[in-house]
Design an enzyme around this catalytic site. Sequence first.
Site, short mmCIF file in Angstrom:
data_model
loop_
_atom_site.label_atom_id
_atom_site.label_comp_id
_atom_site.label_asym_id
_atom_site.label_seq_id
_atom_site.Cartn_x
_atom_site.Cartn_y
_atom_site.Cartn_z
N GLU A 42 0.66 -1.25 -0.06
CA GLU A 42 0.08 0.17 0.03
C GLU A 42 0.88 1.05 -0.06
OE1 GLU A 42 -3.09 -0.12 3.12
OE2 GLU A 42 -3.31 -2.15 2.52
N GLY A 68 1.76 -4.41 11.13
CA GLY A 68 0.32 -4.37 10.95
C GLY A 68 -0.17 -4.69 9.63
N CYS A 113 -2.06 -7.81 5.53
CA CYS A 113 -1.49 -9.01 4.84
C CYS A 113 -0.70 -9.91 5.77
CB CYS A 113 -0.54 -8.76 3.71
SG CYS A 113 -1.32 -8.10 2.41
C1 UDX Z 1 2.89 -6.09 2.67
C2 UDX Z 1 4.11 -6.80 1.79
O1 UDX Z 1 5.35 -5.72 2.04
C3 UDX Z 1 3.69 -6.61 0.16
O2 UDX Z 1 4.69 -7.23 -0.68
C4 UDX Z 1 2.50 -7.64 0.15
O3 UDX Z 1 1.88 -7.79 -1.11
C5 UDX Z 1 1.21 -7.01 1.08
O4 UDX Z 1 1.93 -6.99 2.48
P1 UDX Z 1 2.00 -3.65 3.29
O5 UDX Z 1 0.93 -4.44 4.13
O6 UDX Z 1 1.31 -2.74 2.29
O7 UDX Z 1 2.53 -4.99 2.06
O8 UDX Z 1 3.03 -2.99 4.06
P2 UDX Z 1 4.49 -3.05 4.19
O9 UDX Z 1 5.37 -1.87 3.70
O10 UDX Z 1 5.00 -4.48 3.66
O11 UDX Z 1 4.53 -3.06 5.91
C6 UDX Z 1 3.85 -3.88 6.65
C7 UDX Z 1 3.97 -3.51 8.12
O12 UDX Z 1 5.29 -3.82 8.68
C8 UDX Z 1 3.61 -2.03 8.54
O13 UDX Z 1 3.05 -2.07 9.73
C9 UDX Z 1 5.08 -1.36 9.01
O14 UDX Z 1 4.88 -0.55 9.75
C10 UDX Z 1 6.02 -2.55 9.32
N1 UDX Z 1 7.21 -2.51 9.26
C11 UDX Z 1 7.77 -2.66 8.21
C12 UDX Z 1 8.14 -2.52 10.52
O15 UDX Z 1 7.48 -2.50 11.64
N2 UDX Z 1 9.55 -2.35 10.25
C13 UDX Z 1 9.97 -2.55 8.99
O16 UDX Z 1 11.28 -2.46 8.99
C14 UDX Z 1 8.96 -2.46 8.06
#
Ligand code: UDX
Length: 458
Positions: A169, A283, A286
């Site tokens: 997203e 969170g 996915c």
């Molecule tokens: C994720 C996958 O990245 C993507 O490939 C899949 O298709 C759908 O799920 P998304 O849920 O949009 O995408 O967000 P993402 O950017 O991956 O972050 C997920 C969560 O991890 C967020 O809550 C973010 O804050 C957290 N996060 C991310 C961390 O806490 N630390 C990090 O280093 C990276």
Amino acid sequence: MEEMGVTVATGNGIAVVGSGYVGTVMAACLADLGHDVVGVEIDQDKLTALNAGVAPFFEVGLEERLKTSIDAGRLFFTDDYDLAMDRTHIVFLCVDTPPGTNGHPDMSSVAAAAQSIGAALRVPHIIVTKSTVPVGSGNWLESTIEAELPEGVDSNVLCVVSNPEFLREGTAVEDFLHPERVVVGGDCPEDVEIVAQVYDRILSQSFEGGDPTQKPALIKTDRATAETIKYAANAFLATKISFINEIANICEWLGADVSEIAYAIGLDSRIGPKFLNAGVGWGGSCFGKDTSALASMAREQGIEPLILDAVRRVNTNQRHIIVRKLQQHLRPLRGRRVALLGLAFKPGTDDTRDAPSITIARSLEEKGVILVGCDPMVDELPRVPNLKIVRDPEEAARGADAVVLLTEWDEFLGLDFERIANCMRGKVIIDGRNALDPEAVMSAGLAYEGIGRFSTRP
Ligand code: UDX
């Protein structure tokens, strides 16, 4: 859909069923790349908006692509499955699969879409699953569609191919046009090839803005492997985050700094620097759903998913760490005022699905804390109906005993902490994303506390 004119003949177009994040981005981008695309959406409000070029949510670069393609006649949206199936030969199934019971996703939207597709199929189609479905769902999908085929239509009109999406997203259009890999899995190589051809221009990066030096890999495989790749990818990313969060918690006892550790270990190309930001945990729609589904699938096969279970537990625990930190600073919590900066599950979106803010706000509310939320895009927080939400961080901080950063929006990173300190009653800033500059916070006379980083009192 009279205004669309024709209701004839087998088309070479592509149908995209479902206009959530994945479906809308996919329909707009494929049409932008020159395909004839029919979007299928049964929600009438969404349908009207989409045909007017209005996306149901914000994604950078999406609406302009929707509008251009609609104006160029390469894209329209309809609720008429007969029309959509007549005009197309491939259907991308992009309906939502929200969390269901027993760790499995709720497949009711997929089942309903499959039945509607089946009832409308007269000519051969490849059905492509984009929705994240449990491994083995391809077989179930085939029989669900077959059961609805009109009389006289042969069941070999359809085959199911898996083509998982990896869109994030906030960067979904960019991710769609410049993926690192395209995965297509099916049991018939010809069908896999046809689906791969849909991505021709993306694979060769031969479109305006494409980068031929960064061509994505194409992975052609069987259906079960393709379905599992999606789960494994999300599970690994979630594992990386939970791993660094566990290291962060250990750091707090060792007096070490997790941010520097993440930087140092990330320089090792075998580890890589991404997804090593410690904080309140992951969170979104996915990671939670997919790790839970994969763990359930493993269990059903008699395999104890030790790592997946641990990854999920660490993540749940991480949310409670914020509450514990507040307890240490503000004991007793009852009657204290706390401002939560950031409610979305990550910056750049108004999405609060499975956001850490929900768990944290509910837990604090139960403990009698008076909360104010602040987010540039979120207007209400699910399951926390009484949370007052404001746009201005200073307004949120007014009279607060502590301010907690939960989402690292740019707006919050450059805050003037002198002004924040002047608004506050207390002196505590908890940086739940390790994203603030501790010096800036401390020089305003505030106590800074990160996750697995040093904490200081003024
Ligand atoms: C994720 C996958 O990245 C993507 O490939 C899949 O298709 C759908 O799920 P998304 O849920 O949009 O995408 O967000 P993402 O950017 O991956 O972050 C997920 C969560 O991890 C967020 O809550 C973010 O804050 C957290 N996060 C991310 C961390 O806490 N630390 C990090 O280093 C990276």
